[in-house]
Design a protein around this motif. Sequence first.
Motif, PDB file in Angstrom:
ATOM      1  N   GLY A  82     -12.707  73.188   8.392  1.00 36.27           N
ATOM      2  CA  GLY A  82     -12.173  74.540   8.571  1.00 36.27           C
ATOM      3  C   GLY A  82     -11.562  74.702   9.952  1.00 36.27           C
ATOM      4  N   GLN A  83     -12.307  74.249  10.958  1.00 35.56           N
ATOM      5  CA  GLN A  83     -11.823  74.345  12.331  1.00 35.56           C
ATOM      6  C   GLN A  83     -10.523  73.546  12.507  1.00 35.56           C
ATOM      7  OE1 GLN A  83     -13.097  76.260  14.814  1.00 35.56           O
ATOM      8  NE2 GLN A  83     -11.236  75.615  15.875  1.00 35.56           N
ATOM      9  N   GLN A  84     -10.503  72.352  11.937  1.00 35.01           N
ATOM     10  CA  GLN A  84      -9.310  71.510  12.069  1.00 35.01           C
ATOM     11  C   GLN A  84      -8.115  72.110  11.337  1.00 35.01           C
ATOM     12  OE1 GLN A  84     -10.459  67.565  10.858  1.00 35.01           O
ATOM     13  NE2 GLN A  84     -11.637  67.222  12.725  1.00 35.01           N
ATOM     14  N   PHE A  85      -8.418  72.772  10.234  1.00 33.86           N
ATOM     15  CA  PHE A  85      -7.353  73.442   9.494  1.00 33.86           C
ATOM     16  C   PHE A  85      -6.737  74.534  10.365  1.00 33.86           C
ATOM     17  CE2 PHE A  85      -5.300  76.045   6.349  1.00 33.86           C
ATOM     18  CZ  PHE A  85      -4.906  75.140   5.376  1.00 33.86           C
ATOM     19  N   VAL A  86      -7.602  75.321  10.989  1.00 39.01           N
ATOM     20  CA  VAL A  86      -7.117  76.379  11.884  1.00 39.01           C
ATOM     21  C   VAL A  86      -6.316  75.768  13.040  1.00 39.01           C
ATOM     22  CG1 VAL A  86      -7.835  78.198  13.489  1.00 39.01           C
ATOM     23  CG2 VAL A  86      -8.970  77.970  11.280  1.00 39.01           C
ATOM     24  N   ASN A  87      -6.864  74.694  13.633  1.00 38.28           N
ATOM     25  CA  ASN A  87      -6.154  74.023  14.723  1.00 38.28           C
ATOM     26  C   ASN A  87      -4.745  73.624  14.301  1.00 38.28           C
ATOM     27  OD1 ASN A  87      -8.513  74.174  16.143  1.00 38.28           O
ATOM     28  ND2 ASN A  87      -9.077  72.024  15.869  1.00 38.28           N
ATOM     29  N   THR A  88      -4.658  72.996  13.133  1.00 40.03           N
ATOM     30  CA  THR A  88      -3.366  72.530  12.653  1.00 40.03           C
ATOM     31  C   THR A  88      -2.412  73.688  12.461  1.00 40.03           C
ATOM     32  OG1 THR A  88      -4.669  70.966  11.371  1.00 40.03           O
ATOM     33  CG2 THR A  88      -2.312  70.961  10.993  1.00 40.03           C
ATOM     34  N   PHE A  89      -2.945  74.742  11.854  1.00 38.19           N
ATOM     35  CA  PHE A  89      -2.095  75.888  11.548  1.00 38.19           C
ATOM     36  C   PHE A  89      -1.579  76.541  12.825  1.00 38.19           C
ATOM     37  CE2 PHE A  89      -1.022  80.072   9.879  1.00 38.19           C
ATOM     38  CZ  PHE A  89      -0.355  79.689   8.723  1.00 38.19           C
ATOM     39  N   VAL A  90      -2.477  76.764  13.765  1.00 36.23           N
ATOM     40  CA  VAL A  90      -2.076  77.402  15.029  1.00 36.23           C
ATOM     41  C   VAL A  90      -1.075  76.511  15.765  1.00 36.23           C
ATOM     42  CG1 VAL A  90      -2.910  78.126  17.301  1.00 36.23           C
ATOM     43  CG2 VAL A  90      -4.208  78.714  15.257  1.00 36.23           C
ATOM     44  N   MET A  91      -1.373  75.219  15.810  1.00 41.50           N
ATOM     45  CA  MET A  91      -0.467  74.290  16.492  1.00 41.50           C
ATOM     46  C   MET A  91       0.926  74.319  15.862  1.00 41.50           C
ATOM     47  SD  MET A  91      -0.756  70.135  16.786  1.00 41.50           S
ATOM     48  CE  MET A  91      -0.431  69.720  15.084  1.00 41.50           C
ATOM     49  N   ALA A  92       0.977  74.193  14.547  1.00 36.88           N
ATOM     50  CA  ALA A  92       2.275  74.136  13.877  1.00 36.88           C
ATOM     51  C   ALA A  92       3.034  75.452  14.053  1.00 36.88           C
ATOM     52  CB  ALA A  92       2.087  73.808  12.395  1.00 36.88           C
ATOM     53  N   LEU A  93       2.304  76.546  13.940  1.00 37.95           N
ATOM     54  CA  LEU A  93       2.954  77.849  14.022  1.00 37.95           C
ATOM     55  C   LEU A  93       3.501  78.122  15.425  1.00 37.95           C
ATOM     56  CD1 LEU A  93       3.174  79.788  11.644  1.00 37.95           C
ATOM     57  CD2 LEU A  93       1.459  81.228  12.753  1.00 37.95           C
ATOM     58  N   LEU A  94       2.687  77.847  16.441  1.00 32.62           N
ATOM     59  CA  LEU A  94       3.132  78.109  17.812  1.00 32.62           C
ATOM     60  C   LEU A  94       4.309  77.208  18.190  1.00 32.62           C
ATOM     61  CD1 LEU A  94      -0.196  78.610  19.813  1.00 32.62           C
ATOM     62  CD2 LEU A  94       1.453  80.326  19.083  1.00 32.62           C
ATOM     63  N   ARG A  95       4.210  75.936  17.832  1.00 26.44           N
ATOM     64  CA  ARG A  95       5.320  75.030  18.120  1.00 26.44           C
ATOM     65  C   ARG A  95       6.608  75.513  17.463  1.00 26.44           C
ATOM     66  NH1 ARG A  95       3.877  68.723  17.227  1.00 26.44           N
ATOM     67  NH2 ARG A  95       2.116  68.493  18.645  1.00 26.44           N
ATOM     68  N   THR A  96       6.472  75.921  16.198  1.00 26.10           N
ATOM     69  CA  THR A  96       7.643  76.333  15.443  1.00 26.10           C
ATOM     70  C   THR A  96       8.264  77.587  16.051  1.00 26.10           C
ATOM     71  OG1 THR A  96       6.622  75.424  13.468  1.00 26.10           O
ATOM     72  CG2 THR A  96       8.475  76.898  13.135  1.00 26.10           C
ATOM     73  N   ALA A  97       7.419  78.593  16.330  1.00 28.46           N
ATOM     74  CA  ALA A  97       7.942  79.842  16.887  1.00 28.46           C
ATOM     75  C   ALA A  97       8.614  79.584  18.231  1.00 28.46           C
ATOM     76  CB  ALA A  97       6.795  80.848  17.048  1.00 28.46           C
ATOM     77  N   ALA A  98       7.947  78.794  19.078  1.00 28.66           N
ATOM     78  CA  ALA A  98       8.513  78.529  20.402  1.00 28.66           C
ATOM     79  C   ALA A  98       9.822  77.763  20.298  1.00 28.66           C
ATOM     80  CB  ALA A  98       7.510  77.728  21.236  1.00 28.66           C
ATOM     81  N   GLN A  99       9.855  76.786  19.418  1.00 28.64           N
ATOM     82  CA  GLN A  99      11.098  76.010  19.287  1.00 28.64           C
ATOM     83  C   GLN A  99      12.252  76.875  18.805  1.00 28.64           C
ATOM     84  OE1 GLN A  99      11.592  72.246  17.438  1.00 28.64           O
ATOM     85  NE2 GLN A  99       9.782  71.369  18.376  1.00 28.64           N
TER      86      GLN A  99
END
Lengths: 289, 329
Positions: A82-99
Amino acid sequence: MREATTDPQKPRRSRRGGREGRLWPAHVLLTLGAVITVFPLVWEVLTSFKSFGESVRVPPTILPAHWDWSNYSKVFDSIPFGQQFVNTFVMALLRTAAQILLCSMAAYAFARIRFPGRGLIFLGFLAVLMVPGQLFLLPQYQIMQDLGWLDSMQALVIPGMFSAFGTFLLRQFFMGLPEELEEAARLDGANPFTVFWRIALPLAKPGLLALGILTFLWSWNDLMWPLIVNTDPAKMPLSAGLASLQGAHLTEYPILMAGSLLATLPVIVVFVAMQRQFIQGIAFSGMKG
Amino acid sequence: MSLDVRTKPAEPAQRARQDGLDQRELRRRERRFQHRDKWWGYVLIAPAGLGLAVFYLWPVVQTLYYSFTEWGAFGGTSWIGLSNYRTLVGDPEFWQSLGNTGIYTGLVLLGIPISMALAVLLNIKGLRGTGFYRTFYFLPVVTMPAAVAVVWRWLYNGDVGILNHALSTIGIDGTYWVSDPHTIRFAVAVVGVWMTVGYNMILLLAGLQSIPGDYYEAAALDGAGRVRQFFSVTLPLLSPTLFFTTVLSVIQSLQVFDLVYLIIGANTTNALQNPAFGEGQTVVMLFFQKAFFDNQRGYGAAIVCVLFVLIMALTAVQFRLQKRWVHYA
């Protein structure tokens, strides 16, 4: 498929039913290919529902003798899924928004604003685009270590926020927009940022969407960087978590398959839902970041 | 977003006339815009530019520098000149990983004709269900490599894998595909092809769809059959896309990591017990090992620098050769 000949019967071929009837060899080949392509994924689904005992049975069963859902819950016991899922989601989302934000700003400036040094700076961006990713890794790791960011979300997100590829992709989109639309606003006194934000950006939506989808996919599946910077299982994204699960529970394949499927599911959903933008993005860019 | 883009705005000159401005006034305004724009240019580029400079451009310079240094036991570097490169030349592990990477790249390139065939089939006019096929072929592209490795390791399993079971029904004895030094490269390359076919297919399909139909009509009028049309029209006009696909495939294959790393089990503690480890190891895997586990960062840096030069050289050669076979309409 001789429809292009100067045959007197040509008009009849435009009837769909007749054509479709003659295309069966193509369908056979394409279906065969599709079956081969999808088989490993189907096998993954089927195995994820088998008990361990059944998964190693010889000869193998195709369908599970009884559908065992427990592998899916065992994934959560084996790794902090669960934690890793959240990590992945936050990472992907923040990278995408910033890019999307940073790349589009830079891309707009490169496409529309004249200023001294523009060519030279763009050359710098292009240079980054051409260098293989491994050349960045050591110093990037060094920076993360110096900042004390190892095993943190910053380490996963921050270097991935910047992209020469994204800037290049969006620059192409902005260059393709008719300039007159922006000129009017400028003569009315709007500053370049307003013009960019209110006029150019909404028009570049297909490009933003393509970049967003591709960035999300690459971030979601990214393995090497997370393996290097985040070694604490609770701080890892799924890609690295799955890799470590494979190490620790080498023989528990049904659990591994269940975890793999859960980890891949979000991307598959995004892909199926936004297929056209996805494929447009690939076809347009033809590159991996 | 509130501005309606469908209304065609007046030409600037026309507007100026309407506003009663003369040409000189207009030029003055334009200059003022450009002066103001200049600063906006820097402001808009700054965030992305600084990030790229700090995290990407400068690291390249640093890596090059590292490759001439040795990493001390307590951090800190000392200049050792070409020593890392000399070690590299005499390191059998490096040559083997380079050879493995080369073979992998070659094998993955063999997948391009498959992508091509699929793209041609999907491009048939009036064919139904193309979206359906496209989705299926593209699924491996979006699947997480960690998940891909899991299922393929299982398919390849020597004892209970379905591949060996299928082979046994036609009387062939399978092997332990990913721990047999003779088969590991092929086993990995098959997965590499499986993962990239859909991707290349999409690129080639886009290329095919950009070929104007008139060419085929003209060729047909000249009496060219289906096969002749393919070789005289499709192939030459598609050659720029094919070239692009090939260059990309080579660049990406030379950098292969995730897939091979996971399939040969380098993520597990007993990776070195895999008797085929040496035959599977790629250049980037060796770099990863040296730089982040053996703490030989200078040596690792030298490995990726050589890889970079190699990629550049191979790409340059391909651009050279393209004159022989790529036709730009």
